[in-house]
Design a protein around this motif. Structure first.
Motif, PDB file in Angstrom:
ATOM      1  N   GLN A  54       0.831  -1.160   0.271  1.00 53.55           N
ATOM      2  CA  GLN A  54      -0.270   0.241   0.269  1.00 53.55           C
ATOM      3  C   GLN A  54       0.748   1.147  -0.001  1.00 53.55           C
ATOM      4  O   GLN A  54       0.566   2.365  -0.766  1.00 53.55           O
ATOM      5  CB  GLN A  54      -1.027  -0.175   1.146  1.00 53.55           C
ATOM      6  N   LEU A  55       2.266   1.299   0.496  1.00 49.53           N
ATOM      7  CA  LEU A  55       2.788   2.421   0.462  1.00 49.53           C
ATOM      8  C   LEU A  55       3.686   2.392  -1.273  1.00 49.53           C
ATOM      9  O   LEU A  55       3.499   3.806  -1.383  1.00 49.53           O
ATOM     10  CB  LEU A  55       3.981   1.884   1.359  1.00 49.53           C
ATOM     11  N   GLY A  56       3.409   1.517  -1.818  1.00 47.61           N
ATOM     12  CA  GLY A  56       3.694   1.903  -3.103  1.00 47.61           C
ATOM     13  C   GLY A  56       2.539   2.649  -4.272  1.00 47.61           C
ATOM     14  O   GLY A  56       2.793   2.924  -4.889  1.00 47.61           O
ATOM     15  N   TRP A  57       1.488   1.708  -3.309  1.00 48.19           N
ATOM     16  CA  TRP A  57       0.065   2.448  -4.093  1.00 48.19           C
ATOM     17  C   TRP A  57       0.334   4.088  -3.938  1.00 48.19           C
ATOM     18  O   TRP A  57      -0.291   4.910  -5.206  1.00 48.19           O
ATOM     19  CB  TRP A  57      -1.165   2.100  -3.524  1.00 48.19           C
ATOM     20  N   ALA A  58       0.795   4.872  -2.516  1.00 49.00           N
ATOM     21  CA  ALA A  58       0.257   6.276  -2.489  1.00 49.00           C
ATOM     22  C   ALA A  58       1.372   6.230  -3.389  1.00 49.00           C
ATOM     23  O   ALA A  58       1.401   7.161  -4.120  1.00 49.00           O
ATOM     24  CB  ALA A  58       1.044   6.214  -1.024  1.00 49.00           C
ATOM     25  N   LYS A  59       3.070   5.984  -3.693  1.00 44.99           N
ATOM     26  CA  LYS A  59       3.716   6.024  -4.129  1.00 44.99           C
ATOM     27  C   LYS A  59       3.254   6.692  -6.139  1.00 44.99           C
ATOM     28  O   LYS A  59       3.215   7.742  -6.578  1.00 44.99           O
ATOM     29  CB  LYS A  59       5.519   5.643  -4.964  1.00 44.99           C
TER      30      LYS A  59
END
Length: 254
Positions: A114-119
């Motif tokens: 989900q951190l990847g989605w945020a990026k």
């Protein structure tokens, strides 16, 4: 004021949600940010946003307490919602080792995913952490490439932990715990940078004093602000102005 973390879509408010919203407005809360938690919370959250479009704004994410062996399938469904709706943040996400550590590896996978989605989507993240502060900070440090921003919601940690979080470029969400007599925050808040503080309730949970132990609601945001003002030795108006500006900038609220 802005309540940056409120589950006003929860069933605890089904009987009087309109009154709860009105009380919040009467206390000067101009906006309420709602974090998603699992697949079942999506529909009531979006329905609440649709009913109060000028006040309530939604986020999308998978809360760590709802991570299980089906994490990849669940994440696929949640990820798909970003193509159907505009969300102000990825959240709430994180690591929670308080009740159970069975799915710690899956929680870490979900968090990093989900951190990847945020990026990818250039959105802030709203982080939940319980009995996992060091693990969460370590994972965030690995993922932080300068593009991630967000908030550690319901912060109740130490000055050192606050500094580590703020050094990562993240905000601290202060709520009811800030008002608890034995919460320890009276020793922490004076050292915090007001430029990285936002207000929250986490309602219906963690109601501030003098409502501790009862259902929390967004109207109580002002009690948190009053406590911060007292601990920082600044005016309530200054706390309101700074935290509102911080929230508007972080979540790109118009």
């Amino acid at each position: 004021m802005i309540d940056t973390h409120a589950h006003v879509y929860a069933r605890e408010f089904d009987q009087d949600r309109q009154d709860v919203i009105q009380r919040a407005l009467a206390q000067g809360v101009e906006m309420i940010c709602m974090p998603n938690i699992d697949l079942d919370s999506i529909e009531p959250m979006l329905a609440t946003e649709a009913a109060y479009p000028d006040i309530c704004r939604s986020m999308m994410g998978l809360h760590p307490c709802y991570v299980d062996q089906h994490v990849h399938q669940t994440l696929d469904i949640i990820h798909g919602w970003f193509d159907k709706h505009d969300f102000i943040a990825v959240g709430e996400i994180g690591i929670d080792l308080y009740w159970d550590t069975t799915y710690q590896a899956e929680q870490e996978t979900a968090f990093l995913t989900q951190l990847g989605w945020a990026k990818e989507k250039k959105l802030p993240v709203v982080i939940h952490t319980r009995n996992s502060m060091q693990e969460t900070i370590q994972l965030l440090s690995q993922a932080q490439d300068g593009s991630l921003q967000g908030v550690f919601h319901c912060f109740g940690g130490s000055v050192e932990e606050a500094k580590a979080i703020q050094d990562l470029g993240f905000h601290l969400g202060l709520g009811g715990v800030t008002t608890f007599k034995n919460g320890g925050m009276d020793q922490v808040v004076p050292h915090l940078d007001m430029r990285q503080i936002i207000l929250e309730t986490d309602c219906p949970y963690l109601a501030p004093v003098p409502h501790r132990g009862k259902r929390n609601e967004p109207a109580y945001t002002h009690l948190v602000a009053q406590r911060i003002a007292a601990l920082k030795e600044i005016s309530l108006e200054e706390v309101d102005r700074l935290t509102t500006d911080n929230a508007k900038q972080l979540f790109q609220l118009l």
